[in-house]
Design an enzyme around this catalytic site. Structure first.
Site, PDB file in Angstrom:
ATOM      1  N   SER A 102       0.833  -1.194   0.000  1.00 26.03           N
ATOM      2  CA  SER A 102       0.000   0.000   0.000  1.00 26.03           C
ATOM      3  C   SER A 102       0.877   1.256   0.000  1.00 26.03           C
ATOM      4  CB  SER A 102      -0.956  -0.032   1.198  1.00 26.03           C
ATOM      5  OG  SER A 102      -1.982   0.924   1.051  1.00 26.03           O
ATOM      6  N   ASP A 232      -9.136  -5.863  -4.989  1.00 23.05           N
ATOM      7  CA  ASP A 232      -8.642  -4.722  -4.213  1.00 23.05           C
ATOM      8  C   ASP A 232      -9.605  -3.548  -4.370  1.00 23.05           C
ATOM      9  OD1 ASP A 232      -7.264  -2.490  -3.194  1.00 23.05           O
ATOM     10  OD2 ASP A 232      -5.322  -3.309  -3.768  1.00 23.05           O
ATOM     11  N   HIS A 260      -7.078  -5.831  -0.580  1.00 24.26           N
ATOM     12  CA  HIS A 260      -5.983  -4.875  -0.391  1.00 24.26           C
ATOM     13  C   HIS A 260      -5.168  -5.269   0.832  1.00 24.26           C
ATOM     14  CE1 HIS A 260      -4.036  -0.942  -0.855  1.00 24.26           C
ATOM     15  NE2 HIS A 260      -4.007  -0.900   0.468  1.00 24.26           N
TER      16      HIS A 260
END
Length: 283
Positions: A102, A232, A260
């Protein structure tokens, strides 16, 4: 191994390492608002058992690292990038395989751009392009955007924070894999209890980039593996595809049904991919 507080880039950061220091080093960089606990110990040990020296650390304003008043970060994104190199300095490591998830994936890209001699390889999980591009990429899902815009949390109340982060994590999971709420709630509780000031993690959402000129992502020479899930909700799969196209000779690994972040259901396949990638790129 015990946690170790180091000085990096002029501040105190809390770190922890797994494995033999003589093995090829891997530096794990977590995403926004998450301490190093989100690189769960079981996953770190999978990498260490595969013959890697694994370092994880609390980003500024998370866990037991230096903290700042919420809403008033005393640092920039450039500082977070330099911190990663500072962790390597503290461990006496010239260069490492850098793995980011991320926001940590964006930081990892910038480490490779700004400190190319410190990066042996890159693995970028659930992230997007850290630097501008003319590509038209899809936004986060409507459900994700609605949650972020409407969900309320009292950052001064631990129970409220824990409930919020469990719900947020359930959304990030993508809904394709079973969601282990008990395990996730335990992780969040430990993260909240351990932090110097958990509310300070909000600062990651308001920091400025810093006064740094960057080369383009296409300048990255480190062998790169991009790992992205098909479910995601924050960065749809097209973000991972674009990233793999932007970085020369990058390879894309698509995780069917993954959301995610790094889900436990994907630990073994992701660890195997990282071990293969880091073996192929040497030390």
């Amino acid at each position: 191994m015990a946690e170790r507080t180091i000085e990096a880039n002029g501040v105190e950061l809390c770190t922890e390492a797994f494995g033999d220091p003589g093995d090829p080093p891997i530096l794990l960089v977590m995403g926004g608002g998450g301490s190093m606990l989100w690189w769960e110990e079981g996953f770190c040990r999978l990498l260490a058992d595969g013959g890697r020296f694994v370092m994880r650390y609390d980003l500024r304003a998370t866990g037991r690292s230096v903290t700042y008043e919420p809403g008033h970060p005393g640092y920039t994104g450039a500082d977070l990038v330099a911190d990663a190199a500072g962790v390597l300095d503290a461990y006496g490591i010239r260069a490492a395989h850098v793995v980011g998830v991320s926001m940590g994936g964006a930081l990892a890209q910038l480490v490779a751009v700004d400190f190319p001699d410190r990066v042996l390889s890159l693995t970028l999980i659930s992230t997007s392009l850290a630097l501008g591009s003319r590509r038209a990429l899809p936004p986060s899902t409507e459900e994700f955007r609605r949650f972020v815009a409407t969900e309320e949390v009292d950052w001064s109340d631990a129970a409220s924070v824990i409930d919020y982060l469990v719900d947020y994590s359930r959304l990030l999971d993508g809904g394709r894999h079973p969601f282990d709420e008990a395990a996730l709630r335990d992780l969040v509780r430990r993260d909240v209890d351990r932090a110097r000031d958990f509310s300070a993690a909000q600062n990651h959402g308001v920091i400025q980039d810093g006064e740094v000129e960057h080369e383009p992502l296409s300048s990255i020479a480190a062998p790169t593996l991009v790992i992205h899930g098909t479910a995601d909700p924050m960065f749809p799969l097209e973000h991972g595809e674009a990233l793999a196209e932007e970085i020369s000779n990058a390879r894309l690994l698509v995780l069917e049904g993954a959301g995610h972040g790094l889900e436990r259901a994907d630990w073994e396949s992701v660890a195997r991919a990282i071990l293969e990638h880091t073996a192929a790129t040497g030390r």
